[in-house]
Design a protein around this motif. Structure first.
Motif: not given
Length: 262
Positions: A16-24, A59-71
């Motif tokens: 839901i936070r991705v959908q409402d833009g909380t996590y861009a 979501l996608r995981v970047h090893r050594g960086k963290g977890t990101f929302v898909r672009d």
């Protein structure tokens, strides 16, 4: 609340936070320990929830960086209208996908290969050509989208088209740039206009090569679409196979039904 219910609830909160833009889109999520503290659960629960969303493709995981929302959000694919000439030639585009992405504010980049080749057996059977010889022109495309924010390229599909050489040889279909509207417009100009489209769709795990090209996780899946173009005299003149991450596409079909029904 059970442990199973809890991690699914956490996954839904993040969704839901991705959908409402909380996590861009393209943005990084808080660290797992920070999310756990915010949501009042332990880190194991958060980790399990995020794995669900990675498998979904949100979501996608970047090893050594963290977890990101898909672009890139899922792309709509209106199968019933996208292959009309008007649709695929809008804005001097080279095909349906390029026209659709321009409307969405994105840019298409495609790594292409073109030349004579041998079709897979099921494609040869459809087209009525020999599978063991270079009986078709093969147009291979590894297609990527550049989001409007310019955060890099997102691979969205592998498309491979097969056209009998008796039709394609000596025409723009066999050239790197097939022109405005792509190969479907060239087929129409050659007298092989497609009047009916058939699509056969399955869902499967990607091959190792597909997984690498499409940047997919092990537990994600692809749509495997065999797209067939038929002429008015019921002749198949083009087969295109599409390999597409299921999380990246929203398949939509709308078509007329028998007007006498109801």
């Amino acid at each position: 609340m059970s442990a199973a219910s809890q991690y699914r609830e956490i996954a839904n909160i993040v969704r839901i936070r991705v959908q409402d833009g909380t996590y861009a889109r393209g943005g990084q999520l808080p660290r797992e320990e920070d999310l756990a503290a915010q949501l009042g659960v332990n880190r194991v629960t958060v980790n399990r929830a995020l794995k669900v969303l990675v498998a979904e493709g949100l979501l996608r995981v970047h090893r050594g960086k963290g977890t990101f929302v898909r672009d890139l959000p899922p792309l709509p694919r209106h199968a019933a209208v996208r292959h009309s000439r008007e649709h695929r030639e809008r804005g001097e585009s080279r095909g349906a996908l390029a026209a659709e992405l321009t409307e969405l504010g994105y840019e298409l980049r495609s790594d292409n290969t073109v030349g004579p080749g041998r079709p897979p057996e099921h494609v040869a059977e459809i087209l009525g050509v020999a599978p063991g010889t270079d009986s078709v022109i093969v147009r291979g495309r590894h297609m990527k989208v550049i989001p409007s924010e310019g955060r890099g390229e997102v691979p969205v599909q592998i498309a491979t088209s097969y056209i009998p050489r008796v039709i394609a040889d000596g025409t723009p279909i066999a050239e790197d740039d097939s022109g405005v509207g792509g190969i479907s417009s060239r087929l129409a100009e050659l007298g092989y206009g497609q009047r009916e489209i058939e699509e056969r769709i399955t869902v499967r795990p990607p091959t190792e090569e597909e997984s690498r090209l499409l940047e997919m996780a092990d537990d994600q899946r692809v749509y495997d679409i065999t797209h067939i173009g038929w002429t008015a005299d019921d002749r198949p003149v083009k087969v295109t196979t599409y390999v597409m991450p299921t999380h990246q596409w929203d398949l939509r079909y709308r078509y007329p039904v028998d007007p006498t029904d109801g």
